[in-house]
Write an enzyme that holds these catalytic residues in place. Sequence first.
Site, PDB file in Angstrom:
ATOM      1  N   CYS A  76       0.848  -1.192   0.000  1.00  0.00           N
ATOM      2  CA  CYS A  76       0.000   0.000   0.000  1.00  0.00           C
ATOM      3  C   CYS A  76       0.884   1.242   0.000  1.00  0.00           C
ATOM      4  CB  CYS A  76      -0.899  -0.071   1.231  1.00  0.00           C
ATOM      5  SG  CYS A  76      -1.334   1.478   1.983  1.00  0.00           S
ATOM      6  N   GLU A  77       0.620   2.156  -0.879  1.00  0.00           N
ATOM      7  CA  GLU A  77       1.454   3.350  -0.975  1.00  0.00           C
ATOM      8  C   GLU A  77       1.225   4.322   0.175  1.00  0.00           C
ATOM      9  OE1 GLU A  77      -0.890   6.343  -4.026  1.00  0.00           O
ATOM     10  OE2 GLU A  77       0.370   4.792  -4.895  1.00  0.00           O
ATOM     11  N   HIS A  78       0.154   4.139   0.934  1.00  0.00           N
ATOM     12  CA  HIS A  78      -0.130   5.042   2.048  1.00  0.00           C
ATOM     13  C   HIS A  78       0.598   4.649   3.328  1.00  0.00           C
ATOM     14  CE1 HIS A  78      -4.041   5.708  -0.317  1.00  0.00           C
ATOM     15  NE2 HIS A  78      -3.166   6.647  -0.626  1.00  0.00           N
ATOM     16  N   HIS A  79       0.744   3.337   3.569  1.00  0.00           N
ATOM     17  CA  HIS A  79       1.354   2.864   4.820  1.00  0.00           C
ATOM     18  C   HIS A  79       2.543   1.933   4.588  1.00  0.00           C
ATOM     19  CE1 HIS A  79      -2.931   3.748   5.724  1.00  0.00           C
ATOM     20  NE2 HIS A  79      -2.369   4.428   6.693  1.00  0.00           N
ATOM     21  N   GLN A 117      -5.022  -0.322  -4.689  1.00  0.00           N
ATOM     22  CA  GLN A 117      -5.627  -1.403  -5.472  1.00  0.00           C
ATOM     23  C   GLN A 117      -6.370  -0.894  -6.694  1.00  0.00           C
ATOM     24  OE1 GLN A 117      -7.607  -4.410  -3.137  1.00  0.00           O
ATOM     25  NE2 GLN A 117      -8.997  -4.912  -4.818  1.00  0.00           N
ATOM     26  N   HIS A 145      -6.040  -6.132   2.948  1.00  0.00           N
ATOM     27  CA  HIS A 145      -5.081  -5.063   3.173  1.00  0.00           C
ATOM     28  C   HIS A 145      -4.641  -5.030   4.626  1.00  0.00           C
ATOM     29  CE1 HIS A 145      -5.611  -2.852  -0.731  1.00  0.00           C
ATOM     30  NE2 HIS A 145      -6.595  -3.735  -0.777  1.00  0.00           N
ATOM     31  N   CYS A 147      -3.043  -2.770   6.092  1.00  0.00           N
ATOM     32  CA  CYS A 147      -3.242  -1.446   6.681  1.00  0.00           C
ATOM     33  C   CYS A 147      -4.622  -1.332   7.322  1.00  0.00           C
ATOM     34  CB  CYS A 147      -3.025  -0.341   5.652  1.00  0.00           C
ATOM     35  SG  CYS A 147      -4.095  -0.428   4.212  1.00  0.00           S
TER      36      CYS A 147
END
Length: 187
Positions: A76-79, A117, A145, A147
């Site tokens: 995940c690019e956020h976490h 995703q 996920h 996250c």
Amino acid sequence: MSLEKLTQNYHDILSNLGEDPDRGGLKDTPKRAAKAMQFLCRGYDQSLEEIVNGALFESDNDEMVIVKDIELYSLCEHHMLPFIGKAHVAYIPTGKVIGLSKVARIVDMFARRLQIQENLTRQIAEALQSVTEARGVAVVIEAKHMCMMMRGVEKQNSSMYSSVMLGAFRESVNTRQEFLQLITRGQ
């Protein structure tokens, strides 16, 4: 980024967490973590042309081709936490088909980048469309996920589904329905 620089960054992360990166159990962890991150993000070093490598073949087939249950692992690019799932990919050929393993390799190339995703699903569909010039392409991804499971709302049984339908799969309800029925068969 170089292995040395990544290794130093992981050393610094461990220090900033209050750990001693030089203690026995962590002594080689920064380098192992750096190598793991390079592996997990190897999709940045790949191109569609390399992946396909000319594996397009003449074919009179104009019926739907589906590759189902392609396992995928991404971050995940956020976490920067993993999401794990499977992709179902279909296309309707117009004179040429792609080598079977190449569909899975396209999924992997995009999955092995920092992602969300929704974008991953679209990237796979558009790449297959551009390579095959298919009459239509469909991609459905279902994933869990970390996250959402390990932090935040901590929902262990949640799954995310995303889909992209191009060409005939978007234009024809019957074509889309046939694809969706075939990928859910046996579940």
